[in-house]
Design a protein around this motif. Structure first.
Motif, PDB file in Angstrom:
ATOM      1  N   TYR A  63       0.798  -1.221   0.000  1.00  0.00           N
ATOM      2  CA  TYR A  63       0.000   0.000   0.000  1.00  0.00           C
ATOM      3  C   TYR A  63       0.837   1.280   0.000  1.00  0.00           C
ATOM      4  O   TYR A  63       0.640   2.182  -0.799  1.00  0.00           O
ATOM      5  CB  TYR A  63      -0.967  -0.045   1.203  1.00  0.00           C
ATOM      6  CG  TYR A  63      -1.283   1.292   1.783  1.00  0.00           C
ATOM      7  CD1 TYR A  63      -2.217   2.127   1.152  1.00  0.00           C
ATOM      8  CD2 TYR A  63      -0.646   1.759   2.932  1.00  0.00           C
ATOM      9  CE1 TYR A  63      -2.495   3.378   1.673  1.00  0.00           C
ATOM     10  CE2 TYR A  63      -0.920   3.002   3.453  1.00  0.00           C
ATOM     11  CZ  TYR A  63      -1.839   3.816   2.820  1.00  0.00           C
ATOM     12  OH  TYR A  63      -2.108   5.049   3.316  1.00  0.00           O
ATOM     13  N   GLN A  64       1.831   1.336   0.900  1.00  0.00           N
ATOM     14  CA  GLN A  64       2.504   2.625   1.077  1.00  0.00           C
ATOM     15  C   GLN A  64       3.360   3.023  -0.118  1.00  0.00           C
ATOM     16  O   GLN A  64       3.566   4.201  -0.367  1.00  0.00           O
ATOM     17  CB  GLN A  64       3.309   2.656   2.369  1.00  0.00           C
ATOM     18  CG  GLN A  64       4.617   1.923   2.288  1.00  0.00           C
ATOM     19  CD  GLN A  64       5.167   1.728   3.673  1.00  0.00           C
ATOM     20  OE1 GLN A  64       4.651   0.930   4.455  1.00  0.00           O
ATOM     21  NE2 GLN A  64       6.213   2.451   3.999  1.00  0.00           N
ATOM     22  N   TYR A  65       3.827   2.056  -0.888  1.00  0.00           N
ATOM     23  CA  TYR A  65       4.602   2.414  -2.086  1.00  0.00           C
ATOM     24  C   TYR A  65       3.742   3.234  -3.044  1.00  0.00           C
ATOM     25  O   TYR A  65       4.194   4.190  -3.645  1.00  0.00           O
ATOM     26  CB  TYR A  65       5.081   1.152  -2.813  1.00  0.00           C
ATOM     27  CG  TYR A  65       6.122   0.387  -2.045  1.00  0.00           C
ATOM     28  CD1 TYR A  65       7.447   0.800  -2.061  1.00  0.00           C
ATOM     29  CD2 TYR A  65       5.776  -0.726  -1.287  1.00  0.00           C
ATOM     30  CE1 TYR A  65       8.413   0.104  -1.351  1.00  0.00           C
ATOM     31  CE2 TYR A  65       6.728  -1.430  -0.585  1.00  0.00           C
ATOM     32  CZ  TYR A  65       8.043  -1.010  -0.618  1.00  0.00           C
ATOM     33  OH  TYR A  65       8.985  -1.691   0.089  1.00  0.00           O
ATOM     34  N   PHE A  66       2.504   2.827  -3.176  1.00  0.00           N
ATOM     35  CA  PHE A  66       1.607   3.513  -4.119  1.00  0.00           C
ATOM     36  C   PHE A  66       1.168   4.853  -3.548  1.00  0.00           C
ATOM     37  O   PHE A  66       1.045   5.831  -4.268  1.00  0.00           O
ATOM     38  CB  PHE A  66       0.420   2.607  -4.460  1.00  0.00           C
ATOM     39  CG  PHE A  66       0.864   1.396  -5.217  1.00  0.00           C
ATOM     40  CD1 PHE A  66       0.957   1.439  -6.601  1.00  0.00           C
ATOM     41  CD2 PHE A  66       1.261   0.249  -4.559  1.00  0.00           C
ATOM     42  CE1 PHE A  66       1.424   0.351  -7.305  1.00  0.00           C
ATOM     43  CE2 PHE A  66       1.732  -0.852  -5.251  1.00  0.00           C
ATOM     44  CZ  PHE A  66       1.821  -0.804  -6.634  1.00  0.00           C
ATOM     45  N   ASP A  67       0.979   4.869  -2.235  1.00  0.00           N
ATOM     46  CA  ASP A  67       0.621   6.104  -1.553  1.00  0.00           C
ATOM     47  C   ASP A  67       1.719   7.149  -1.773  1.00  0.00           C
ATOM     48  O   ASP A  67       1.450   8.321  -2.032  1.00  0.00           O
ATOM     49  CB  ASP A  67       0.453   5.787  -0.059  1.00  0.00           C
ATOM     50  CG  ASP A  67       0.056   7.005   0.745  1.00  0.00           C
ATOM     51  OD1 ASP A  67      -1.047   7.509   0.494  1.00  0.00           O
ATOM     52  OD2 ASP A  67       0.845   7.450   1.593  1.00  0.00           O
ATOM     53  N   GLN A  68       2.962   6.704  -1.702  1.00  0.00           N
ATOM     54  CA  GLN A  68       4.078   7.647  -1.809  1.00  0.00           C
ATOM     55  C   GLN A  68       4.420   8.002  -3.246  1.00  0.00           C
ATOM     56  O   GLN A  68       5.168   8.948  -3.490  1.00  0.00           O
ATOM     57  CB  GLN A  68       5.313   7.067  -1.107  1.00  0.00           C
ATOM     58  CG  GLN A  68       5.177   7.120   0.405  1.00  0.00           C
ATOM     59  CD  GLN A  68       6.154   6.202   1.114  1.00  0.00           C
ATOM     60  OE1 GLN A  68       6.988   5.569   0.487  1.00  0.00           O
ATOM     61  NE2 GLN A  68       6.027   6.122   2.420  1.00  0.00           N
ATOM     62  N   ALA A  69       3.907   7.248  -4.178  1.00  0.00           N
ATOM     63  CA  ALA A  69       4.294   7.471  -5.576  1.00  0.00           C
ATOM     64  C   ALA A  69       3.545   8.643  -6.215  1.00  0.00           C
ATOM     65  O   ALA A  69       3.845   9.029  -7.326  1.00  0.00           O
ATOM     66  CB  ALA A  69       4.064   6.200  -6.392  1.00  0.00           C
ATOM     67  N   THR A  70       2.564   9.189  -5.515  1.00  0.00           N
ATOM     68  CA  THR A  70       1.772  10.238  -6.148  1.00  0.00           C
ATOM     69  C   THR A  70       1.669  11.488  -5.286  1.00  0.00           C
ATOM     70  O   THR A  70       1.685  11.398  -4.050  1.00  0.00           O
ATOM     71  CB  THR A  70       0.350   9.732  -6.490  1.00  0.00           C
ATOM     72  OG1 THR A  70      -0.373  10.801  -7.084  1.00  0.00           O
ATOM     73  CG2 THR A  70      -0.390   9.248  -5.248  1.00  0.00           C
ATOM     74  N   SER A  71       1.566  12.630  -5.948  1.00  0.00           N
ATOM     75  CA  SER A  71       1.337  13.872  -5.213  1.00  0.00           C
ATOM     76  C   SER A  71      -0.142  14.249  -5.241  1.00  0.00           C
ATOM     77  O   SER A  71      -0.533  15.304  -4.782  1.00  0.00           O
ATOM     78  CB  SER A  71       2.180  14.998  -5.824  1.00  0.00           C
ATOM     79  OG  SER A  71       1.891  15.098  -7.199  1.00  0.00           O
ATOM     80  N   GLN A  72      -0.958  13.353  -5.810  1.00  0.00           N
ATOM     81  CA  GLN A  72      -2.394  13.636  -5.877  1.00  0.00           C
ATOM     82  C   GLN A  72      -3.116  13.089  -4.646  1.00  0.00           C
ATOM     83  O   GLN A  72      -2.529  12.402  -3.817  1.00  0.00           O
ATOM     84  CB  GLN A  72      -2.987  13.017  -7.149  1.00  0.00           C
ATOM     85  CG  GLN A  72      -2.365  13.562  -8.432  1.00  0.00           C
ATOM     86  CD  GLN A  72      -2.723  15.012  -8.706  1.00  0.00           C
ATOM     87  OE1 GLN A  72      -3.612  15.579  -8.070  1.00  0.00           O
ATOM     88  NE2 GLN A  72      -2.031  15.623  -9.663  1.00  0.00           N
ATOM     89  N   ARG A  73      -4.411  13.385  -4.571  1.00  0.00           N
ATOM     90  CA  ARG A  73      -5.202  12.909  -3.444  1.00  0.00           C
ATOM     91  C   ARG A  73      -5.264  11.381  -3.419  1.00  0.00           C
ATOM     92  O   ARG A  73      -5.477  10.756  -4.469  1.00  0.00           O
ATOM     93  CB  ARG A  73      -6.626  13.432  -3.585  1.00  0.00           C
ATOM     94  CG  ARG A  73      -6.979  14.365  -2.444  1.00  0.00           C
ATOM     95  CD  ARG A  73      -8.350  14.896  -2.577  1.00  0.00           C
ATOM     96  NE  ARG A  73      -8.494  15.715  -3.784  1.00  0.00           N
ATOM     97  CZ  ARG A  73      -9.536  16.497  -3.987  1.00  0.00           C
ATOM     98  NH1 ARG A  73     -10.514  16.540  -3.107  1.00  0.00           N
ATOM     99  NH2 ARG A  73      -9.629  17.222  -5.084  1.00  0.00           N
ATOM    100  N   VAL A  74      -5.116  10.809  -2.249  1.00  0.00           N
ATOM    101  CA  VAL A  74      -5.179   9.355  -2.121  1.00  0.00           C
ATOM    102  C   VAL A  74      -6.433   8.967  -1.342  1.00  0.00           C
ATOM    103  O   VAL A  74      -6.717   9.530  -0.290  1.00  0.00           O
ATOM    104  CB  VAL A  74      -3.931   8.813  -1.380  1.00  0.00           C
ATOM    105  CG1 VAL A  74      -4.085   7.333  -1.077  1.00  0.00           C
ATOM    106  CG2 VAL A  74      -2.674   9.048  -2.213  1.00  0.00           C
ATOM    107  N   LEU A  75      -7.184   8.033  -1.906  1.00  0.00           N
ATOM    108  CA  LEU A  75      -8.316   7.457  -1.177  1.00  0.00           C
ATOM    109  C   LEU A  75      -8.053   5.965  -1.051  1.00  0.00           C
ATOM    110  O   LEU A  75      -7.545   5.336  -1.988  1.00  0.00           O
ATOM    111  CB  LEU A  75      -9.621   7.703  -1.934  1.00  0.00           C
ATOM    112  CG  LEU A  75     -10.112   9.155  -1.931  1.00  0.00           C
ATOM    113  CD1 LEU A  75     -11.285   9.311  -2.875  1.00  0.00           C
ATOM    114  CD2 LEU A  75     -10.506   9.586  -0.517  1.00  0.00           C
ATOM    115  N   THR A  76      -8.401   5.413   0.112  1.00  0.00           N
ATOM    116  CA  THR A  76      -8.105   3.999   0.327  1.00  0.00           C
ATOM    117  C   THR A  76      -9.395   3.196   0.468  1.00  0.00           C
ATOM    118  O   THR A  76     -10.449   3.739   0.797  1.00  0.00           O
ATOM    119  CB  THR A  76      -7.288   3.817   1.614  1.00  0.00           C
ATOM    120  OG1 THR A  76      -7.985   4.468   2.685  1.00  0.00           O
ATOM    121  CG2 THR A  76      -5.913   4.423   1.468  1.00  0.00           C
TER     122      THR A  76
END
Ligand SMILES: Nc1ncnc2c1ncn2[C@@H]1O[C@H](COP(=O)(O)OP(=O)(O)OP(=O)(O)O)[C@@H](O)[C@H]1O
Ligand SMILES: [Mg+2]
Length: 494
Positions: free
Chosen positions: A248-261
């Motif tokens: 999960y966190q790799y994808f969370d950190q890969a973007t500067s856009q809003r993250v929804l889980t």
């Protein structure tokens, strides 16, 4: 319409050939067999064929110019030289079709399993909400109900951008696209302006191509980098990520856009609670940060709860009300070849499923185990010319979850079918299995074994209509073969 000079200028080609002609370019094409009069032919050095060897055929078919990365001997038509044709192709395809994805609400879905399923669920939800949709993935490309066959889950850039152009011209509202790790690695979606990126999960597959799990993970992360840095009002960008996946966190950190889980086990923006799984369907409470709603569907299995959560979150941020989402899911009949029961009034169940990775097979089998009243028979193979390390692992899943396994062929391609099965057998610790190299006979046998309340799972090919053995393609359809086997069995019982 663009001319050859326009294209050369856009690609900063400084070593312009002495062009005494500046033809209009009618299309761009990487397959010499498909070249039409007026096209620019692009030579791609592929894994199996090299486009540079097919220039004569392209010219015979009417190519008016060629783009190449290797020195060519023909001088009777303009040649644009670039350092890397594959890289140039994505720039060119975006430019040639006027950057269609800038005007398209594009949803990219990546992950090892669940991509096709999630795109189809979204298609149903958006349609229920009266939106015009397009879909690109393993089974087909579809633009507003018209189907087009495709050869790869994620097609190459010239086909892809031409298709996006068609979607924009037809005023499609949402396009859902499966983005394979191959496509990301090969740059096929370079330049695509994704608005939503979805990550489903990551487990072992394709290690023939990516070599290590790290490489595989990195390839998938590229979709999230690609969401860009621009904050856009018209199409706000979102990354939608499975919170329960270990990566999960790799994808969370890969973007500067809003993250929804989304998730079941971890705190997330979209959660499924009070899940009830049965043999005929699934029920759960969807909990968002502000709302709560009951979801009831005929889709089966916990993995489908994840696919539904991914689709729900995506539809929700695309402005579909939860009540429409709920209604669409209650009407969904699932996806062809994904946990598809063979219809009929036999007293045992036969399920066709596309599971062709150890993880998806485990998911499907444990789902069946959770409600099976009788024995579970598994028919399974493992593909040739692909990731070999998963072969024993696939078989081991049969050992672990099924009562009896029939090891058979699943597209052996150029390899010896029995040699593949021998590698699978290494994963078997018990003797609750047999080997039947002929997939039809394997299916017949499993169905003949089945008694009242037993379940036969035919895994690996799902919707596919072919089987490739020793390089030759034969028609083969698990559903059809199973149906005939059931009829034969019932006939002999009469
Ligand atoms: N969320 C999920 N998690 C794990 N397994 C799943 C999930 N969804 C589906 N599966 C299993 O994986 C199989 C393939 O599902 P699906 O076709 O949706 O995946 P995909 O990501 O499109 O696969 P491919 O990379 O081959 O296109 C299904 O038949 C089912 O067995
Ligand atoms: Mg797929």
């Amino acid at each position: 319409m663009k001319t050859l000079h326009d294209i050369a200028k856009y690609l900063f080609i400084s070593n312009l050939p002495k062009l005494n002609s500046n033809p209009d370019i009618k299309g761009i094409q990487i397959d010499s067999r498909k070249v039409k009069p007026g096209d620019l032919f692009i030579c791609i050095s592929g894994y199996t064929v090299d486009g540079h060897d097919y220039i004569d055929q392209a010219i015979n078919n009417g190519a008016v110019a060629v783009m190449a990365e290797k020195e060519l001997t023909r001088h009777d038509l303009p040649i644009l030289y670039v350092k890397d044709t594959n890289r140039a192709l994505s720039f060119l395809a975006n430019y040639f079709y006027d950057f269609p994805t800038n005007n398209l609400h594009l949803i990219g879905i990546t992950g090892t399993n669940g991509k096709t399923s999630t795109t189809y669920l979204l298609d149903e939800i958006f349609k229920y909400n009266r939106k015009k949709t397009a879909l690109i993935g393993t089974i087909q490309m579809k633009i507003d109900d018209e189907s087009y066959p495709i050869s790869n889950t994620t097609p190459e850039p010239s086909f892809l951008q031409a298709s996006f152009r068609k979607m924009v011209d037809q005023e499609v509202d949402h396009c859902m696209m499966e983005v394979s790790s191959h496509a990301l690695e090969l740059g096929r979606v370079n330049g695509c302006d994704f608005d939503i990126a979805v990550f489903t999960n990551l487990s072992q597959d394709h290690l023939d191509f990516h070599k290590t799990m790290d490489d595989y993970l990195r390839a998938k992360m590229r979709l999230f980098y690609q969401l860009g840095n621009k904050y856009d009002d018209k199409y706000p960008k979102y990354a939608i990520i499975n919170r329960d996946d270990a990566h999960y966190q790799y994808f969370d950190q890969a973007t500067s856009q809003r993250v929804l889980t989304y998730g079941i086990d971890h705190e997330a923006d979209f959660m499924a609670k009070n899940i009830k799984l049965t043999a005929s369907g699934t029920q759960f409470t969807l909990q968002t940060r502000t709302e709560q709603i009951e979801i009831k569907t005929s889709l089966i299995g916990k993995f489908n709860v994840y696919n539904m959560l991914a689709a729900i979150a995506t539809a929700y941020v695309s402005n579909v009300p939860l009540t429409d989402i709920k209604e669409a899911l209650s009407q969904s009949s699932g996806v062809q070849g994904r946990f598809e029961a063979v219809k009929g009034d036999h007293d045992f169940e036969v399920i066709i499923d596309f599971a062709h990775t150890p993880d998806s097979l485990a998911n499907v089998l444990s789902t069946i185990r959770s409600f099976a009243k009788g024995d579970i028979y598994l028919v399974v193979g493992s593909g040739g010319d692909r990731d070999r390390s998963k072969r024993p692992l696939m078989a081991a899943m049969g050992d672990k979850y099924a009562d009896y396994t029939i090891l058979t062929s699943d597209n052996p391609r150029s390899e010896d079918p029995l040699a593949i099965i021998a590698e699978m057998e290494k994963g078997m610790k018990t003797d609750r299995y047999l080997v039947e190299v002929d997939r039809k006979k394997a299916i017949d046998q499993a169905i003949n074994f089945a008694k009242k309340d037993d379940i036969v799972l035919i895994a690996g090919k799902g919707h596919e209509k072919i089987q490739i053995i020793r390089g030759k393609t034969y028609p083969f359809d698990d559903y059809q073969v199973a149906k005939e086997a059931i009829q034969k069995k019932e006939h002999s019982n009469e």
